[in-house]
Enzyme design. Structure first.
Site, PDB file in Angstrom:
ATOM      1  CB  CYS A  84      -0.918   0.016   1.209  1.00 40.13           C
ATOM      2  SG  CYS A  84      -2.005  -1.404   1.321  1.00 40.13           S
ATOM      3  CG  HIS A 335      -6.237   1.515  -0.640  1.00 41.73           C
ATOM      4  ND1 HIS A 335      -5.053   2.117  -1.024  1.00 41.73           N
ATOM      5  CD2 HIS A 335      -5.890   0.502   0.220  1.00 41.73           C
ATOM      6  CE1 HIS A 335      -4.043   1.501  -0.431  1.00 41.73           C
ATOM      7  NE2 HIS A 335      -4.521   0.521   0.322  1.00 41.73           N
ATOM      8  CB  CYS A 365      -0.937   0.366   7.691  1.00 43.01           C
ATOM      9  SG  CYS A 365      -2.579  -0.016   7.041  1.00 43.01           S
TER      10      CYS A 365
END
Length: 381
Positions: A84, A335, A365
């Site tokens: 991510c 996302h 994170c």
């Protein structure tokens, strides 16, 4: 030591994977679109490198492909993958090379196309299902499944922070409302680079829901009903998304007009079961490196991989909630995994400029027990 200056910062609108406007636009086209635009107005022969976060394609180097397509043949290209945080890692890598005096002008960002990514078959129990290719970042274990972030990140963070389903749904609703307000007020206009797709011109984030409510969010089924008290749903988690973001980052010695400065960055590792709490450690580390306090920071972006992540971070660090995700985040905007870290920095730069300058932090994170954070400073006009 040279300063790392942001001279351009842009992103595509974020699409909803597999059914949204970018469903037939592949990662190579997304990469070329943002890289070419980020380099516009710059001396192309002076661009030392192109660094792009990627996580769904594997094997090749999207950055090099984009460099060749956009005429930046002299810029070699490199792929970054920190799950991510891949897009953020690309920006940090570029800034580090510039501050070390090795490069003077780099295009950096991230690209993600869940819609067109290679897909593989996984077997879970008796069920076989197909999912975009993603390699695990840690060994599989019951308290931190390598391929189920709803437990490893969302649920574990909620349990450790003592968060209820009501807490998570309320935050998700706030996220959607903030994102819709930002769209309606035109706050994203300067950062969004429209893109022509097979389905028409795409110029507005399509994932936020205008019609959502606490009642609708509360009606959604939890993802793991077999786990007592489980509170993670599709509504208080991020979406599956497509998108790209890129920044042109230069040495201040080139004298190019500055949108902002990359002042500090930090990444951390935690136990995989604590992944959702990693931004706590990353933010703590990065403000120390930047030599500032959280009270000096005007805006903070904490990615909503799950709603539990920003809430847990806010409570642990006693952050003023009003500073966090003022224009939405993962639960609403979505996302696009490898692009999100760069997208957050792009949004942060433009929001700080809209406010007349100041310090901002982008943090998130990343799978396998990782976290990363970056401090941006935008000078007052």
């Amino acid at each position: 030591m040279p300063e790392a200056v942001i001279v351009s910062a842009l992103r595509t609108p974020i699409g909803t994977a597999r059914k949204g406007t970018l469903r037939d636009t592949n990662a190579f086209d997304l990469a070329a679109h943002v890289v070419g635009a980020a380099a516009e107005g710059l001396e192309r022969s002076a661009i030392d490198d192109v660094v792009l976060g990627e996580g769904r394609y594997g094997g090749g180097v999207l950055a090099r492909h984009a460099a060749v397509v956009t005429g930046l043949t002299g810029a070699p290209g490199v792929a970054q993958n920190r799950h991510c945080a891949a897009g953020m890692a690309a920006v940090q890598s570029a800034a580090g090379s510039i501050r070390a005096g090795m490069d003077e002008l780099v295009i950096a960002g991230g690209v993600n196309s869940d819609s067109t990514a290679p897909r593989v078959r996984f077997r879970v129990g008796e069920d076989e299902w197909i999912d975009p290719w993603v390699s695990p970042s840690h060994p599989d274990r019951p308290d931190a499944p390598a391929m189920d972030m709803s437990i490893t990140v969302g649920w574990n963070a909620a349990v450790r922070a003592g968060l209820t389903r009501a807490d998570l749904d309320a935050w998700a609703l706030r996220s959607h409302r903030n994102a819709i307000a930002a769209i309606d007020e035109g706050r994203f206009k300067e950062e969004i680079l429209p893109i022509q797709t097979p389905h028409g011109l795409f110029d507005t984030d399509e994932h936020p829901r205008r019609d959502t409510s606490l009642e609708k969010l509360g009606s959604l089924k939890v993802l793991h009903p077999e786990i007592e008290g489980f509170s993670i749903t599709a509504g208080n988690a991020s979406g599956a998304n497509d998108g790209a973001a890129a920044l042109a980052i230069a040495s201040d010695r080139l004298g190019l007009p500055a949108l902002g400065y990359i002042r500090a960055w930090a990444s951390v590792g935690v136990d995989p079961a604590e992944t959702g709490l990693a931004p706590i450690e990353a933010i703590t580390k990065v403000v120390r490196r930047a030599g500032i306090s959280l009270s000096q920071v005007s805006v903070i972006e904490i990615n909503e991989a799950f709603a539990s992540v920003p809430i847990a971070t806010i409570r642990a660090l006693d952050i003023d909630e009003a500073k966090v995700n003022v224009s939405g985040s993962g639960c609403s905007l979505g996302h696009p995994v490898a692009a999100t870290g760069a997208r957050m920095i792009v949004t942060l730069v433009h929001e700080l400029r809209r406010r007349g300058g100041g310090f901002g932090i982008a943090a998130l994170c990343a799978g396998g027990g990782m976290g990363s954070a970056t401090v941006i400073e935008v000078p007052a006009p």
